[in-house]
Design an enzyme around this catalytic site. Structure first.
Site, PDB file in Angstrom:
ATOM      1  N   HIS A  11      14.283   2.401 -10.903  1.00 49.18           N
ATOM      2  CA  HIS A  11      14.772   2.849  -9.595  1.00 49.18           C
ATOM      3  C   HIS A  11      14.057   2.097  -8.475  1.00 49.18           C
ATOM      4  O   HIS A  11      14.681   1.649  -7.511  1.00 49.18           O
ATOM      5  CB  HIS A  11      14.550   4.348  -9.438  1.00 49.18           C
ATOM      6  N   ASP A  70       2.289   2.500  -4.231  1.00 50.44           N
ATOM      7  CA  ASP A  70       1.950   3.844  -4.685  1.00 50.44           C
ATOM      8  C   ASP A  70       2.654   4.796  -3.746  1.00 50.44           C
ATOM      9  O   ASP A  70       2.516   4.692  -2.521  1.00 50.44           O
ATOM     10  CB  ASP A  70       0.441   4.073  -4.678  1.00 50.44           C
ATOM     11  N   SER A  71       3.440   5.671  -4.317  1.00 46.69           N
ATOM     12  CA  SER A  71       4.272   6.562  -3.528  1.00 46.69           C
ATOM     13  C   SER A  71       4.048   8.001  -3.946  1.00 46.69           C
ATOM     14  O   SER A  71       3.644   8.270  -5.082  1.00 46.69           O
ATOM     15  CB  SER A  71       5.759   6.206  -3.722  1.00 46.69           C
ATOM     16  N   GLY A 171      12.466  12.157  -9.373  1.00 47.25           N
ATOM     17  CA  GLY A 171      11.242  12.789  -8.890  1.00 47.25           C
ATOM     18  C   GLY A 171      11.540  14.020  -8.046  1.00 47.25           C
ATOM     19  O   GLY A 171      12.350  14.877  -8.418  1.00 47.25           O
TER      20      GLY A 171
END
Length: 222
Positions: A11, A70-71, A171
């Protein structure tokens, strides 16, 4: 300009490829270059720290420039949780589909009883560009999108609120309601999400920085 994108998440790859399509950048993955190594331990306490750690790790191993991100999700009522632990909030391991549901379930359990006015949250994406054998990141950018966490009675299945609303995301997307759009990020199309998402904002700024780097390099060669 060929750059390694350090992710195994399809994704993310699709989103970032679409956004950087006009930046004259060729993104390659770990699989593309045959780099099969253990993932680094993401032990920093900020998104920027973890993204730089990953970008440097893979840049050094691959011998090429690398972008890593980084999320995560920050929820005000939870003191910024899940934050950098967003992907492993529940402690559950396994396929992404199973882990996502477990993480979402934990989030909704912790948010039970929180007033509608106290459910503010944001998605954050920090993105770093590192060059092999260099110390600090060459570029770091950040993107955010503000919203709130759905209440149980706003979810499509109130008995299983962790499913949220919408099927286009992954998510926490089904639980994250963007007030200005009156829908969750899982109800957005891919194009809509790229325009407003935290990762889209970070990727657009990274693309702009890459254009500046390329122009500088071209100027130095003259």
């Amino acid at each position: 300009m060929k750059i390694l994108l350090a992710t195994s998440n399809p994704h993310k790859l699709e989103e970032i490829q679409d956004i950087m399509a006009d930046a004259d950048v060729e993104l390659v993955t770990l699989a593309d270059i045959g780099l099969d190594v253990p993932e680094p331990v993401e032990d920093k306490d900020t998104f920027e720290g973890n993204s730089a750690l990953k970008a440097k790790y893979y840049a050094d191993l691959a011998g090429m420039m690398c972008i890593a991100d980084d999320s995560g999700l920050e929820v005000d009522a939870l003191g910024g949780e899940p934050g950098v632990k967003s992907a492993r909030y529940s402690g559950k391991e396994g396929p992404r589909k199973i882990v996502d549901i477990a993480n979402n379930r934990m989030l909704m359990q912790k948010m039970k009883g929180v007033a509608p006015s106290k459910r503010d949250a944001r998605f954050v994406c920090a993105m770093s560009l590192c060059s092999p054998d260099k110390g600090d990141a060459l570029v770091q950018v950040r993107g955010t999108i503000e919203g709130r966490i759905l209440k149980n009675d706003e979810c499509e299945d109130e008995i299983h609120p962790e499913k949220g609303k919408g099927t286009n995301g992954f998510g926490y997307d089904p639980l994250f309601f963007v007030s200005g759009l009156s829908m969750t990020t899982a109800e957005l199309t891919a194009d809509e999400k790229n325009r407003v998402s935290h990762r889209g904002a970070a990727a657009r700024e990274m693309a702009r920085q890459l254009v500046l780097i390329r122009k500088t390099q071209m100027g130095e060669k003259k």
